[in-house]
Design a protein around this motif. Structure first.
Motif, short mmCIF file in Angstrom:
data_model
loop_
_atom_site.label_atom_id
_atom_site.label_comp_id
_atom_site.label_asym_id
_atom_site.label_seq_id
_atom_site.Cartn_x
_atom_site.Cartn_y
_atom_site.Cartn_z
N LEU A 125 6.08 -5.30 6.82
CA LEU A 125 7.08 -6.32 6.51
C LEU A 125 8.35 -5.67 5.96
O LEU A 125 9.44 -5.87 6.51
CB LEU A 125 6.51 -7.31 5.50
CG LEU A 125 7.25 -8.61 5.27
CD1 LEU A 125 7.34 -9.43 6.55
CD2 LEU A 125 6.56 -9.43 4.16
N VAL A 126 8.24 -4.91 4.88
CA VAL A 126 9.36 -4.17 4.32
C VAL A 126 8.85 -2.84 3.78
O VAL A 126 7.65 -2.65 3.56
CB VAL A 126 10.08 -4.94 3.18
CG1 VAL A 126 10.68 -6.23 3.69
CG2 VAL A 126 9.12 -5.21 2.02
N THR A 127 9.79 -1.92 3.55
CA THR A 127 9.50 -0.65 2.91
C THR A 127 9.99 -0.70 1.47
O THR A 127 11.08 -1.21 1.20
CB THR A 127 10.18 0.51 3.65
OG1 THR A 127 9.70 0.56 4.99
CG2 THR A 127 9.91 1.84 2.97
N ALA A 128 9.18 -0.18 0.56
CA ALA A 128 9.57 -0.10 -0.85
C ALA A 128 9.63 1.37 -1.26
O ALA A 128 8.81 2.18 -0.81
CB ALA A 128 8.57 -0.85 -1.73
N VAL A 173 0.85 -1.19 0.00
CA VAL A 173 0.00 0.00 0.00
C VAL A 173 0.89 1.24 0.00
O VAL A 173 1.84 1.34 0.80
CB VAL A 173 -0.92 0.02 1.24
CG1 VAL A 173 -1.76 1.28 1.27
CG2 VAL A 173 -1.82 -1.20 1.25
N PRO A 174 0.61 2.22 -0.87
CA PRO A 174 1.36 3.48 -0.83
C PRO A 174 1.23 4.15 0.53
O PRO A 174 0.13 4.21 1.11
CB PRO A 174 0.70 4.33 -1.93
CG PRO A 174 0.07 3.32 -2.85
CD PRO A 174 -0.38 2.20 -1.97
N ASP A 175 2.33 4.67 1.04
CA ASP A 175 2.30 5.27 2.37
C ASP A 175 1.39 6.48 2.44
O ASP A 175 0.86 6.80 3.51
CB ASP A 175 3.72 5.64 2.79
CG ASP A 175 4.58 4.42 3.08
OD1 ASP A 175 4.01 3.35 3.37
OD2 ASP A 175 5.82 4.54 3.02
N GLU A 176 1.21 7.20 1.30
CA GLU A 176 0.35 8.37 1.33
C GLU A 176 -1.13 8.03 1.30
O GLU A 176 -1.98 8.91 1.49
CB GLU A 176 0.68 9.33 0.18
CG GLU A 176 0.49 8.77 -1.20
CD GLU A 176 1.77 8.23 -1.79
OE1 GLU A 176 2.12 8.63 -2.92
OE2 GLU A 176 2.44 7.40 -1.12
N ASP A 177 -1.47 6.76 1.09
CA ASP A 177 -2.87 6.34 1.09
C ASP A 177 -3.27 6.01 2.54
O ASP A 177 -3.40 4.85 2.93
CB ASP A 177 -3.07 5.14 0.18
CG ASP A 177 -4.54 4.83 -0.09
OD1 ASP A 177 -5.40 5.39 0.62
OD2 ASP A 177 -4.83 4.02 -0.99
N GLY A 179 11.01 9.22 -4.90
CA GLY A 179 9.79 9.94 -5.22
C GLY A 179 8.67 9.66 -4.24
O GLY A 179 7.92 10.56 -3.86
N ARG A 180 8.57 8.41 -3.83
CA ARG A 180 7.55 8.05 -2.85
C ARG A 180 7.88 6.68 -2.29
O ARG A 180 8.78 6.00 -2.76
CB ARG A 180 6.15 8.05 -3.47
CG ARG A 180 5.92 7.02 -4.54
CD ARG A 180 4.44 7.06 -4.93
NE ARG A 180 4.09 5.97 -5.82
CZ ARG A 180 4.16 6.02 -7.14
NH1 ARG A 180 4.60 7.13 -7.73
NH2 ARG A 180 3.80 5.00 -7.88
N SER A 181 7.12 6.28 -1.28
CA SER A 181 7.36 5.00 -0.63
C SER A 181 6.06 4.25 -0.43
O SER A 181 4.98 4.84 -0.38
CB SER A 181 8.07 5.19 0.71
OG SER A 181 7.25 5.94 1.59
N SER A 182 6.18 2.95 -0.31
CA SER A 182 5.06 2.07 0.02
C SER A 182 5.51 1.12 1.11
O SER A 182 6.71 0.92 1.32
CB SER A 182 4.61 1.27 -1.21
OG SER A 182 4.10 2.09 -2.23
N THR A 183 4.55 0.54 1.79
CA THR A 183 4.85 -0.47 2.80
C THR A 183 4.21 -1.79 2.39
O THR A 183 3.04 -1.81 1.97
CB THR A 183 4.32 -0.05 4.18
OG1 THR A 183 5.00 1.15 4.59
CG2 THR A 183 4.59 -1.13 5.23
#
Length: 309
Positions: free
Chosen positions: A138-141, A119-123, A292-296
């Motif tokens: 679990l991990v950061t992308a 899931v995108p962190d900004e969501d 640019g952005r991150s997801s978890t």
């Protein structure tokens, strides 16, 4: 026998996804991306490859939700991993929660011990929903970008190393190289057919943007890219270097070749995703890429008893 369909809010109906739905799925996912990031980034080939994951049975493991007018409102699939998307115009009505329940129930019926979703962190609403349902990080992308308004310089290769664009005959060796390189953090080794569907067999795959490196006639590095002209970017799907040839500057060399190729094709940027298990973030930052952005990536343990069925 198919699993029960989820209990949806009034006015919505669900059915399994078919290959004919790819254009509609792409429109749905693109709308979600534009709402969150300002532009679409997923290409139809990536969605088609998801439907061909080994073990995924579209009739059992996928859903496409339509509204009263027959317009796509949401979608979900599950096959160890899961993806759930709700069109921005239909959020806040319980569709996401219903599809999440369905995905977990389907995963349990299939015998999975856990389920994973990115899931995108900004969501923030999606992150809150997953956390409320017992999902844990679990991990950061990270999505990284290298802007190419000017032609980037390319360093000289290390002694004995040559670089050229990908050719069709490179595919089997590239598959072995990637799977060997990713074995430390990838949960299973993919067959050539599965790997190819997500890389070299995708319509967006761009041999001219995909440098490969050789030493002594052996493939020792590969940077495999897709061309996304509709958003003006090249996207590196996979970057791998043979374990015996690391720390020689080969990854940096291939990245710079890819950046230059993107510029020469008129793309405004070259992008890629990496995550915290790979340990590669510092490499990308050193060559001038920016986050640019991150997801978890979240995971839920499904071994505990689920709701009665």
């Amino acid at each position: 026998m198919p699993d029960p369909l989820p209990a949806l809010p009034a006015g919505y109906r669900a059915r399994p996804v078919s290959a004919d739905d790819i254009p509609a799925l792409h429109g749905l996912v693109a709308a979600c991306e534009r709402a969150l990031h300002g532009r679409a980034q997923t290409d139809p080939g990536a969605l088609a490859a998801d439907l061909e994951r080994p073990g995924l049975v579209p009739e059992l493991d996928t859903l496409l939700v339509h509204d009263r007018a027959g317009r796509p409102a949401a979608r979900a699939w599950v096959n160890r991993r899961s993806e759930v998307d709700v069109h921005p115009a239909h959020r806040g009505r319980g569709l996401g929660a219903a599809l999440l329940d369905w995905a977990e129930a389907r995963a349990r019926r299939a015998g999975s011990e856990g389920i994973v979703q990115t899931v995108p962190d900004e969501d923030a609403p999606a992150v809150a929903l997953l956390r409320s349902r017992g999902y844990r990080p679990l991990v950061t992308a990270w999505r990284l970008e290298f802007a190419v308004p000017d032609e980037p310089a390319v360093p000289e290769p290390p002694a004995g190393v040559t670089v050229r664009p990908f050719r069709a005959g490179d595919a089997p060796a590239a598959h072995r190289l990637v799977e060997d390189a990713f074995a430390a953090w990838q949960p299973r080794r993919r067959s050539y057919e599965e790997w190819a569907r997500h890389t070299v067999d995708r319509p967006a795959f761009a041999p001219g943007l995909s440098p490969v490196a050789f030493a002594g006639g052996k493939l020792v590095g590969a940077a495999l890219a897709s061309d996304l002209p509709e958003i003006g970017e090249g996207h590196l799907e996979q970057l791998a270097v043979h374990s015996g040839h690391r720390n020689r500057g080969i990854a940096r060399l291939m990245l710079r070749h890819a950046f230059r190729a993107c510029h020469r094709r008129g793309r405004r940027a070259c992008t890629l995703w990496t995550h915290s298990d790979t340990g590669a973030l510092d490499l990308y930052l050193r060559v001038g890429m920016t986050v640019g952005r991150s997801s978890t990536v979240f995971r839920k343990d499904l071994t505990a008893p689920g709701p009665a069925s």
